[in-house]
Motif scaffolding. Structure first.
Motif, PDB file in Angstrom:
ATOM      1  N   UNK A 176      -7.897 -30.759  17.659  1.00  0.00           N
ATOM      2  CA  UNK A 176      -8.971 -29.825  17.312  1.00  0.00           C
ATOM      3  C   UNK A 176     -10.102 -30.629  16.683  1.00  0.00           C
ATOM      4  N   UNK A 177     -10.625 -31.571  17.439  1.00  0.00           N
ATOM      5  CA  UNK A 177     -11.567 -32.528  16.863  1.00  0.00           C
ATOM      6  C   UNK A 177     -13.001 -32.029  16.829  1.00  0.00           C
ATOM      7  N   UNK A 178     -13.222 -30.831  17.365  1.00  0.00           N
ATOM      8  CA  UNK A 178     -14.562 -30.239  17.256  1.00  0.00           C
ATOM      9  C   UNK A 178     -15.645 -31.142  17.807  1.00  0.00           C
ATOM     10  N   UNK A 179     -16.639 -31.391  16.973  1.00  0.00           N
ATOM     11  CA  UNK A 179     -17.763 -32.213  17.419  1.00  0.00           C
ATOM     12  C   UNK A 179     -17.699 -33.613  16.827  1.00  0.00           C
ATOM     13  N   UNK A 180     -16.514 -34.024  16.356  1.00  0.00           N
ATOM     14  CA  UNK A 180     -16.417 -35.292  15.628  1.00  0.00           C
ATOM     15  C   UNK A 180     -16.147 -36.514  16.508  1.00  0.00           C
ATOM     16  N   UNK A 181     -15.614 -36.285  17.725  1.00  0.00           N
ATOM     17  CA  UNK A 181     -15.211 -37.430  18.543  1.00  0.00           C
ATOM     18  C   UNK A 181     -16.424 -38.197  19.049  1.00  0.00           C
ATOM     19  N   UNK A 182     -16.524 -39.468  18.630  1.00  0.00           N
ATOM     20  CA  UNK A 182     -17.649 -40.318  19.036  1.00  0.00           C
ATOM     21  C   UNK A 182     -18.984 -39.617  18.847  1.00  0.00           C
ATOM     22  N   UNK A 183     -19.098 -38.906  17.741  1.00  0.00           N
ATOM     23  CA  UNK A 183     -20.284 -38.087  17.550  1.00  0.00           C
ATOM     24  C   UNK A 183     -21.502 -38.941  17.191  1.00  0.00           C
ATOM     25  N   UNK A 184     -22.668 -38.451  17.618  1.00  0.00           N
ATOM     26  CA  UNK A 184     -23.909 -39.039  17.101  1.00  0.00           C
ATOM     27  C   UNK A 184     -24.926 -37.916  16.940  1.00  0.00           C
ATOM     28  N   UNK A 185     -25.703 -38.013  15.885  1.00  0.00           N
ATOM     29  CA  UNK A 185     -26.674 -36.968  15.593  1.00  0.00           C
ATOM     30  C   UNK A 185     -28.071 -37.482  15.884  1.00  0.00           C
ATOM     31  N   UNK A 186     -28.883 -36.598  16.452  1.00  0.00           N
ATOM     32  CA  UNK A 186     -30.221 -37.001  16.841  1.00  0.00           C
ATOM     33  C   UNK A 186     -31.262 -36.097  16.228  1.00  0.00           C
ATOM     34  N   UNK A 187     -32.213 -36.737  15.565  1.00  0.00           N
ATOM     35  CA  UNK A 187     -33.349 -35.999  15.039  1.00  0.00           C
ATOM     36  C   UNK A 187     -34.563 -36.778  15.524  1.00  0.00           C
ATOM     37  N   UNK A 188     -35.032 -36.405  16.707  1.00  0.00           N
ATOM     38  CA  UNK A 188     -36.099 -37.173  17.322  1.00  0.00           C
ATOM     39  C   UNK A 188     -35.614 -38.573  17.624  1.00  0.00           C
ATOM     40  N   UNK A 189     -36.375 -39.564  17.184  1.00  0.00           N
ATOM     41  CA  UNK A 189     -36.023 -40.951  17.465  1.00  0.00           C
ATOM     42  C   UNK A 189     -34.928 -41.448  16.532  1.00  0.00           C
ATOM     43  N   UNK A 190     -34.655 -40.690  15.470  1.00  0.00           N
ATOM     44  CA  UNK A 190     -33.671 -41.148  14.484  1.00  0.00           C
ATOM     45  C   UNK A 190     -32.271 -40.752  14.923  1.00  0.00           C
ATOM     46  N   UNK A 191     -31.441 -41.751  15.112  1.00  0.00           N
ATOM     47  CA  UNK A 191     -30.084 -41.494  15.580  1.00  0.00           C
ATOM     48  C   UNK A 191     -29.075 -42.038  14.575  1.00  0.00           C
ATOM     49  N   UNK A 192     -28.099 -41.211  14.196  1.00  0.00           N
ATOM     50  CA  UNK A 192     -27.027 -41.689  13.322  1.00  0.00           C
ATOM     51  C   UNK A 192     -25.703 -41.420  13.997  1.00  0.00           C
TER      52      UNK A 192
END
Lengths: 648, 468
Positions: A176-192
């Motif tokens: 039940x890994x939801x959105x955590x598997x190899x996740x990356x967050x994007x806010x425009x050009x900023x990626x974490x």
């Protein structure tokens, strides 16, 4: 390094809405269960919208409750506003939605988990699934002797290994890994490279899954910005209030105990200026610039998507909702985005009431690994990996309620397997959960799957008001619903049936007082003696209205929920009957089972595409086969004829 | 593996030729054993698909039975969808039977009744209604039923049913979409809209059902009526089209007193053409009767050819226009060789048509006086072609329901749609509509095999009398 080895029955990976239900179900059924989370503080986290329920999702929560799940009870404890949606429409589309105090919701669920017998919470990242290969032995005889050949028939889950090296031996694993598997967050050009809310992503499990033969894909979803309440001008928005009389989600919650003061939500709108800013900056959106490869949900689109897809719309609704009682953060429902921060703030500030808004948290999009659930059986166990189950967003769905429903079913079926009991497979005609899971495992979904009213073809029978009548028996059979709770529903069922029967068999004559009554209620006069049921059928009359004509009515009034059912059954009888006929037809095909050892190559007349799809999906019934995209009715006929031939 | 089947596909009577059809995985190798090609030595399998080859059929003692043409169809491009060979031999009963025997000895099994069609259905070459139509064709008792069956076989019924289903589906998806996205899809005013659409669908279904009830006789060909005032040149037109003096033509108005009917073929399009008495007020009882008949004919026509004498002013045209207005019409501005006083614009004006590109209303300048010159026959043909192939006039668009199963499905679909109407009238919420719309959709699906039916198997088994 000394290796720690633990031995349990079930490992649940992830403590979001799916994981919590899965773990609770297993533990409550007596199985030693451990639930892993990257952060104990994020148990039952609501990283996106601050509400539970809503159109068709409210149905899921009610059904989950009837089966013995926790979500309904938890929101009843932690809601801060509640509303029955679509109350002006037909009973099939009524849907309960509650605003949650997010932190309270999370904390409250954590408390339930922490105090659950047989359940252990463990903060750790699971990075490997342990398994054995299973072999089939083929024995061939020739010239009096025999020779044996083995072939791999699948895999068997034996445990998990955490990042710190501890091994948990177990008999079932629920992912039940939801959105955590190899996740990356994007806010425009900023990626974490993090999970939601900056939490740690799970980066190791994907490789282990691939090694097991699980096919992964990328999906994306997004969340809007959170605003500082003090920076918003609510005088420019419409107030959205909760219902006067609050209805609980869980039938075990006493309605009187939850009547309380509710918070306000607000409605405002985007405008042409908002849309212009978005359009001018589309090239800076990771989705439109091609940085995001994952597919997003069509039915919960970002504001960019809405502006592009509904180009002719001059405005879109934005609901402003509090995130909780102890925070000033306000959620902007309907305005998720992955545009850069500078565009976000400009765009938000064009909205009436948001002119001076300050963003506490930026909107962002999140991309993650998940599966195409066609790899799963309707029990939510992997087809070729015995003991490996999956639930929630990992299966390609979206939404807390969808996740919880799958988590519960995955948990129940993992437990049923370990306890050698019959699995729980709900079909499309008895629940939204059945529709949800059937759609996930049968259809080739190409975007995050969201529950919707229109997906349930028999929705008049699948109302949120009768979830207990439909499903409590299963919860009881499984062992998640106690006898006394089950008995209540049995009594309720009998009361409904008796009352409907009585009303159908009680007639009133066309006497003077009756005609006067009809006139007083603006209803046409009676021509002959008429049953009370027929009177209730009239749109202008209700069960309550006709009390004075109903002399045989018991002095002790029936419970409200019984009266509600009686009225629905009588008023919509014709429709309900017709829908039931459709269900009967549907059931016939569901009951035509396809043997699991069927050799589709032996079914000569199947088209190539159909043959491939059938091999891939391995449907358990003719009904399921008929819903697989790429399998035509003619193919199903071929299959029917083939099976008929086999039987003869 | 499915067996390879063979049967004599033509009737077992003395005839010019007979055809033996062989279908299945082994079709080529089985026929190979008995076919001696005149030109090529190679196996049938190596022939190009859909080719015909001349050769001899020999029995297993290498004794030549007959000279024959062999047509090779490769899977999936054959009637059954399987590899198929058709042997066309000289049509003696003995010869035909010997060839079949040989093929059977070589490994084919005798096909059961309807088995080729069954395979065609199972292989997705025909849908259910088409497969049933084949059965109907085979068992047709008369020409009329045969023609209706052939029409169903061509997919006419499927096409109609599909079109109706699509319309129902459009409404269903709109309602569903609006339920889930009320922000972007509004149901305001939808009830009235749906109610109108349902009226249309209901009458379409009724028409289909009634065709089953009265077994309406529809002649082949487009029912065409020549209409016009006396002495406009109607009979001359008929004669020109027929290429013979069928109608008596004089300069005297009212020569044609009764209706003459002819079947003519204009560039492949079949017209059932009727010349009628000129329309005018008359005291002559015979002429009066003729005029009445003409009007009656016109009312039932698929196409009207309205002949106008362009050399005379338009007058007393109301009666004609009244009928012509509602019909697909070709107006002939006849006698255009004379000094004309009626222009195309006058015609449009008289008909109250301001948009002169209405596809169901055409005007052509003609002369029926001199056959060899200036008649405008070419243009007439072109216009007729255009209207026919453009689907404006149908080659009798009545589809006959010949099958009880279809009729039942249509009737249930009809009652479901009526229930939707009732729901609208009862002011029920929109989501109630979809229950009965769905039911209608499913019922219609049964006709074309788009709905999976649990008892479909039985239906097919009994229909094709196979199995056991």
């Amino acid at each position: 390094m000394a290796e720690i080895r633990e031995k349990v029955d079930v490992c649940v990976i992830g403590a979001g809405h799916a994981g919590c239900e899965a773990a609770l179900a297993c533990a409550r059924l007596g199985l030693e269960t451990v639930i892993f989370t990257v952060s104990v503080d994020s148990i039952a986290l609501m990283p996106c919208n601050p509400n539970i329920g809503g159109s068709s999702k409210g149905h899921l929560v009610r059904e989950l409750d009837a089966l013995g799940g926790e979500m309904g009870k938890n929101i009843d404890k932690t809601f801060i506003q509640s509303k029955m949606l679509n109350a002006s429409k037909g009973p099939a589309v009524h849907s309960l939605r509650a605003q949650a105090d997010k932190q309270d919701y999370s904390r409250s669920m954590r408390k339930v988990l922490e105090n659950q017998e047989h359940l252990t919470i463990k903060q750790a990242e699971v990075c490997e699934l342990l398994y054995e290969k299973i072999y089939d032995t083929d024995v061939t005889f020739n010239n009096g002797g025999s020779s044996e050949a083995t072939r791999e028939a699948g895999k068997l889950i034996t445990g998990v290994k955490t990042f710190t090296g501890t091994i948990y031996e177990c008999r079932a694993v629920i992912i039940c890994t939801g959105t955590y598997l190899n996740a990356r967050c994007l806010c425009g050009e900023a990626i974490t490279y993090t999970g939601p809310n900056g939490l740690m992503a799970a980066t190791h499990l994907s490789d282990s899954l691939k090694e097991l033969g699980v096919e992964l894909r990328r999906f994306k979803t997004g969340t809007p910005a959170r605003m500082d309440r003090r920076s918003l001008d609510f005088s420019k928005m419409e107030e959205q209030l909760g219902d006067e009389r609050i209805v609980p989600f869980s039938s075990s919650t006493d309605p009187d105990s939850i009547q309380k003061e509710q918070v306000k939500c607000y409605l405002t709108y985007t405008n042409e200026e908002t849309h212009r800013i978005i359009r001018d900056n589309l090239d800076r959106s990771p989705i439109y610039a091609g940085i995001i490869e994952g597919t997003g949900p069509r039915y919960c689109p970002s504001i960019e998507d809405k502006v592009v897809k509904f180009a002719d719309k001059k405005r879109h609704q934005i609901f402003i909702e509090p995130e909780g009682l102890y925070t000033n953060e306000m959620y902007l429902s309907g305005m998720s985005s992955s545009l850069p921060e500078d565009v976000q703030i400009r765009m938000y500030r064009t909205v009436p009431g948001l002119e001076n808004c300050r963003m506490v948290r930026n909107a962002y999009a999140i991309e993650y690994d998940c599966i195409n659930a066609k790899q799963l059986l309707p029990t939510l166990e992997f087809k070729n990996i015995s003991g490996l189950f999956a639930g929630g967003q990992f299966n390609g769905s979206s939404g807390y309620e969808e996740a919880a429903a799958q988590g519960l079913i995955a948990g129940i079926n993992a437990a049923m397997k370990l306890l050698n009991k019959e699995p729980l497979i709900l079909d499309r005609s008895e629940s939204y959960i059945g529709v949800l899971i059937d759609d996930l495992v049968t259809k080739d979904n190409r975007e995050p799957y969201r529950m919707m009213t229109s997906r349930a073809e028999y929705r008049l029978l699948l109302r949120q008001d009768n979830a207990d009548l439909r499903l409590r028996k299963y919860g009881y059979r499984i062992g998640l619903v106690a006898k006394d709770i089950y008995d209540k529903v049995v009594i309720k069922q009998r009361q409904i049936e008796d009352e409907v029967k009585r009303l159908k068999e009680t007639f009133v004559g066309a006497g003077k007082n009756v005609q006067a009554f009809m006139e007083a209620h603006k209803s046409s006069p009676l021509k002959t003696a008429t049953s009370l049921a027929e009177l209730i059928c009239r749109p202008e009359l209700s069960y309550e209205d006709i009390e004075e004509l109903d002399t045989g009515r018991s002095d002790i009034p029936l419970p409200c929920d019984v009266i509600e059912q009686v009225e629905i059954e009588i008023k919509y009888e014709g429709y309900i009957e017709r829908q039931q006929r459709q269900v009967e037809h549907f059931k016939k095909l569901e009951k035509k089972l396809i043997p699991s050892d069927i050799d589709y190559d032996d079914v000569k007349s199947l088209r190539l595409e159909a043959r491939q799809k059938l091999k891939e999906f391995k449907p358990i019934s003719i009904g399921q086969a008929s819903r697989i995209s790429g399998v035509s009715p003619a193919d199903v006929s071929v299959l029917l004829i083939y099976l008929e031939g086999k039987r003869a | 593996m499915q067996s390879t089947i063979a049967a004599i596909s033509t009737g077992l009577t003395e005839s010019g030729i007979s055809v033996i059809r062989v279908s299945g995985d082994e079709a080529f190798s089985i026929v190979d054993k008995c076919f001696l090609s005149k030109s090529l030595e190679k196996a049938l399998l190596k022939y190009s698909p859909n080719t015909v080859h001349l050769g001899f059929i020999a029995d297993n003692n290498d004794e030549i039975i007959d000279e024959a043409l062999v047509t090779v169809f490769k899977s999936p491009r054959s009637y059954t969808g399987e590899d198929t060979v058709e042997i066309s031999c000289h049509g003696g009963i003995l010869v035909t039977k010997r060839i079949l025997d040989t093929v059977l000895k070589n490994g084919a099994v005798l096909a059961e009744p309807g088995e080729f069609t069954k395979r065609a259905f199972l292989n997705g070459k025909l849908d259910l209604s088409e497969a049933e139509a084949v059965m109907d064709v085979i068992s047709s008792k008369n020409d009329l039923a045969l023609s209706a069956s052939v029409k169903n076989l061509n997919g006419a019924l499927s096409k109609r049913v599909r079109a109706i289903r699509q319309k129902i589906l459009d409404e269903l998806s709109f309602i569903e979409a609006a339920l889930d996205d009320p922000e972007h899809m509004s149901l305001d005013g939808y009830r009235d809209d749906l109610s109108d659409k349902l009226d249309g669908l209901i009458s379409e279904l009724k028409a289909l059902i009634s065709s089953a009830d009265n077994g309406k006789i529809v002649k082949e060909g487009i029912s065409t009526v020549i209409l016009g005032k006396p002495n406009a040149g109607k009979s001359s037109l008929l004669n020109i089209l027929l290429g013979e003096n069928r109608a008596i033509v004089t300069d005297i108005e009212g020569t044609t007193r009764d209706t003459l009917e002819e079947n003519i073929n204009i560039s492949g399009i079949s017209l059932n053409i009727a010349d009628t008495a000129g329309i005018r007020e008359s005291d002559n009882p015979i002429e009066k009767l003729g005029v009445e008949r003409a009007m009656e004919h016109a009312k039932n026509a698929d196409l009207i050819i309205y002949v106008v004498d362009a050399s005379k002013r338009l007058s007393d045209t109301e009666k004609i226009i009244d009928i012509v207005k509602r019909k697909k019409t070709i107006v002939l501005l006849n006698k255009s060789d004379l000094s004309t006083v009626v222009s195309e614009a006058d015609i449009y004006k008289a008909f109250g048509i301001d948009n002169n590109i209405t596809s169901g209303f055409r005007i052509i300048k003609t002369s029926t006086k001199d056959i060899s010159e200036n008649f405008g026959l070419e243009e007439f043909e072109a216009v007729l072609n255009d209207m026919f192939f453009g689907g404006i006039i149908g080659h009798n668009d009545e589809i006959m329901i010949t099958n009880m199963r279809h009729k039942e499905a249509l009737s249930s679909a009809l009652s479901s749609l009526k229930l939707v109407k009732k729901s609208i009238d009862d002011n029920m919420e929109e989501d109630f509509f979809s229950i009965d719309l769905m039911a209608a959709y499913a019922e219609l699906g049964k006709i074309i095999g788009e709905a999976v039916e649990e008892d479909l198997v039985e239906q097919i088994f009994s229909k094709f009398c196979m199995g056991k």
